[in-house]
Write a protein that holds these residues in place. Structure first.
Motif, PDB file in Angstrom:
ATOM      1  N   SER A 465      -1.396  -5.583  11.059  1.00 10.66           N
ATOM      2  CA  SER A 465      -1.389  -5.792   9.449  1.00 10.66           C
ATOM      3  C   SER A 465      -0.635  -4.763   8.840  1.00 10.66           C
ATOM      4  N   VAL A 466      -0.045  -5.024   7.755  1.00 10.23           N
ATOM      5  CA  VAL A 466       1.004  -4.107   7.013  1.00 10.23           C
ATOM      6  C   VAL A 466       0.132  -3.251   6.156  1.00 10.23           C
ATOM      7  N   LYS A 467      -1.117  -3.598   5.967  1.00 15.83           N
ATOM      8  CA  LYS A 467      -2.205  -2.554   5.442  1.00 15.83           C
ATOM      9  C   LYS A 467      -3.543  -2.254   6.217  1.00 15.83           C
ATOM     10  N   LYS A 468      -4.162  -1.425   5.913  1.00 11.64           N
ATOM     11  CA  LYS A 468      -5.482  -1.114   6.630  1.00 11.64           C
ATOM     12  C   LYS A 468      -6.384  -1.904   6.247  1.00 11.64           C
ATOM     13  N   VAL A 469      -7.449  -2.358   6.973  1.00 10.37           N
ATOM     14  CA  VAL A 469      -8.346  -3.345   6.773  1.00 10.37           C
ATOM     15  C   VAL A 469      -9.789  -2.943   6.715  1.00 10.37           C
ATOM     16  N   ASP A 470     -10.535  -3.534   5.892  1.00  9.52           N
ATOM     17  CA  ASP A 470     -11.999  -3.078   5.622  1.00  9.52           C
ATOM     18  C   ASP A 470     -12.765  -4.161   6.590  1.00  9.52           C
ATOM     19  N   VAL A 471     -13.562  -3.630   7.384  1.00 12.83           N
ATOM     20  CA  VAL A 471     -14.266  -4.570   8.097  1.00 12.83           C
ATOM     21  C   VAL A 471     -15.807  -4.124   7.722  1.00 12.83           C
ATOM     22  N   ILE A 472     -16.355  -5.563   7.370  1.00 13.08           N
ATOM     23  CA  ILE A 472     -17.927  -5.354   7.065  1.00 13.08           C
ATOM     24  C   ILE A 472     -18.680  -6.127   7.738  1.00 13.08           C
ATOM     25  N   LEU A 473     -19.811  -5.493   8.210  1.00 17.84           N
ATOM     26  CA  LEU A 473     -20.735  -6.192   9.416  1.00 17.84           C
ATOM     27  C   LEU A 473     -21.735  -7.073   8.782  1.00 17.84           C
TER      28      LEU A 473
END
Length: 500
Positions: A465-473
């Motif tokens: 990914s070119v950007k950081k990713v938010d991971v939501i559980l």
């Protein structure tokens, strides 16, 4: 009619005979047509020429209703997969005057991309891309808006054909297409009438003395093809047809707009088993009523604006979805209504239609192609944006493209509750996850109980990914959480903006 000796040869050698019945659904409801149908019926049921090989082509709706269960092999044309569309664009646009950014603009436009699952529409979109690319190079203009519906594509095809004819006839490098259309309205509407009459008789052939005598410079010629067949040793019979049956359907819709008094009759007839081919005319009719398309075609209807049909059209759709008649199934009614509303691009009508059926319908028994999927999700999304913000969808089963389309709408995505991670999982387990994180706006809903392979796929995308990713559980993290999930987090931690 065939000669007796030829017929005898066919009967005696029928083991070596191949019979092809092309466009079985276009047999005309005439006395001659009924005779032909009886002959075909006897051959298909092996009462005659029982050893002959037979190929029949028709639309699926006709197959289910009229053909016997005789086939040894059945082939259905389902169009391009997502991978095929990318490959088609790459192959056909290679070396052309169009920049990669413009191609990506079309690929990311889910409205246009869903059209391209039909190879014919993929070809039209590709031509549209090339025309836009040339225009941008010549005029140094910014990108124009991409078409969203089939009708919009055909409006541009119509105007392009007229424009090319204008330049050819006037021998000029410039001209006003709207003025030229207005000047040739009578000829265009005459052709529209012929196309409409031919569709009612289930024919693509236009046999007309006036067409045979039309001059070479007639505007009708830019929409027609012709073929001549030897009638006798010294005479020929010339047949005319539109360049494609979809163009004939488009012209039939123009005729209905010009003569509005038979609209309701055509709408109702399109819902009957014997005249279901008229649905395609209705789709064009709906699309021609949008603000954008009405403006482009206004030169044809200056004295007779088509927008007066909007009210009756939507009333017919409302009545259709609430109907209990058994001549058309409930699922088929919903699909038809959704495609009409998508072509009409009416947000308000979408909300009213779903309210009319109490926001409850099921399409599990229907084979939904990607464009129909786009139409259904458009109606749902527009209704949500217009009226609701807390709608929850249950027991959702769609093709992969359907999940992507629903995810595209922020309002409906936030309304999914526990289905969010389910949707992400389906997309990740599809063949192609291109632009998945961009589509999700770098926010992914993840289940602690996904398969290891699904988590590895997501991990690979996050690392690239070119950007950081938010991971939501979708559930609370605990000591009992799966080892594969813990491994996934540890490997991708550097590219994660947050985990919560």
């Amino acid at each position: 009619m065939i000669e007796d000796d030829l017929y005898t040869d066919i009967v005696n050698g029928n083991a070596n005979v191949l019979l092809i019945f092309d466009s079985f659904d276009e047999i005309q409801p005439t006395c001659q047509g009924e005779k032909i149908e009886r002959v075909i019926y006897r051959i298909l049921n092996k009462y005659e020429l029982e050893k002959a090989k037979v190929i029949v082509s028709c639309r699926p709706s006709v197959e289910e209703r009229e053909l016997p269960d005789w086939a040894d092999c059945r082939v259905e044309v389902r169009g391009f997969s997502e991978k095929s569309i990318y490959e088609y664009f790459k192959t056909t646009l290679e070396g052309q005057c169009i920049c990669e950014e413009d191609v990506m603009l079309y690929e990311k436009n889910i409205n246009v991309f869903s059209l391209c699952h039909v190879p014919q529409y993929a070809f039209i979109v590709m031509c549209y891309m090339l025309s836009e690319g040339r225009m941008k190079l010549q005029q140094k203009s910014s990108s124009v808006s991409t078409p969203s519906t089939v009708t919009e594509l055909y409006v541009h095809i119509f105007r392009h054909c007229v424009g090319q004819h204008m330049l050819k006839v006037t021998h000029s490098g410039t001209g006003n297409v709207d003025v030229y259309i207005e000047q040739n309205k009578e000829e265009i509407m005459t052709l529209a009438k012929k196309g409409f009459d031919a569709i009612l008789s289930k024919s693509v052939n236009l046999i007309d003395c006036q067409l045979k005598r039309m001059p070479c410079q007639s505007i009708k010629r830019c929409f027609l093809g012709s073929t001549s067949i030897d009638e006798t040793l010294t005479s020929k019979e010339t047949y005319f047809a539109f360049l494609h049956n979809t163009m004939q359907e488009f012209f039939a819709a123009l005729w209905i707009l010009e003569n509005k008094n038979n609209f309701s009759d055509i709408f109702n007839r399109s819902l009957t088993a014997g005249e279901s081919h008229l649905k395609y005319v209705i789709y064009f009719l709906c699309g021609l009523l949008t603000i954008k398309n009405s403006k482009l075609m206004a030169c044809l209807f200056q004295d007779n604006p088509p927008d007066v049909l909007s009210g009756p059209l939507f009333n017919n759709i409302f009545e259709l979805v609430q109907s209990t008649k058994e001549d058309i199934g409930g699922e088929e009614r919903i699909l038809f209504a959704c495609q009409c509303l998508y072509e009409a691009q009416s947000t308000k009508a979408c909300a009213q239609v779903l309210e009319a059926i109490k926001f409850e319908f099921c399409l599990e028994d229907e084979h939904i192609d990607p464009y129909q999927s786009r139409a259904v999700t458009y109606v749902v999304n527009e209704a949500i944006k217009e009226t609701y913000s807390d709608l929850e969808m249950q027991d959702l089963r769609l093709f992969i493209l359907g999940y992507k389309l629903l995810l595209e709408c922020t309002e409906s995505y936030r309304a999914w509750g526990k289905k969010k991670s389910n949707c992400c999982q389906h997309v990740l387990e599809s063949e192609d996850q291109k632009n998945f994180l961009e589509m999700m706006e770098f926010e992914v809903y993840v289940s602690l109980h996904w398969y290891s392979e699904t988590l590895r796929t997501l991990g690979r995308l996050i690392k690239q990914s070119v950007k950081k990713v938010d991971v939501i559980l979708d559930s609370v993290f605990s000591r009992d959480s799966h080892e594969s999930f813990i491994c996934f987090v540890s490997e991708c931690l550097e590219k994660m903006a947050s985990v919560w």
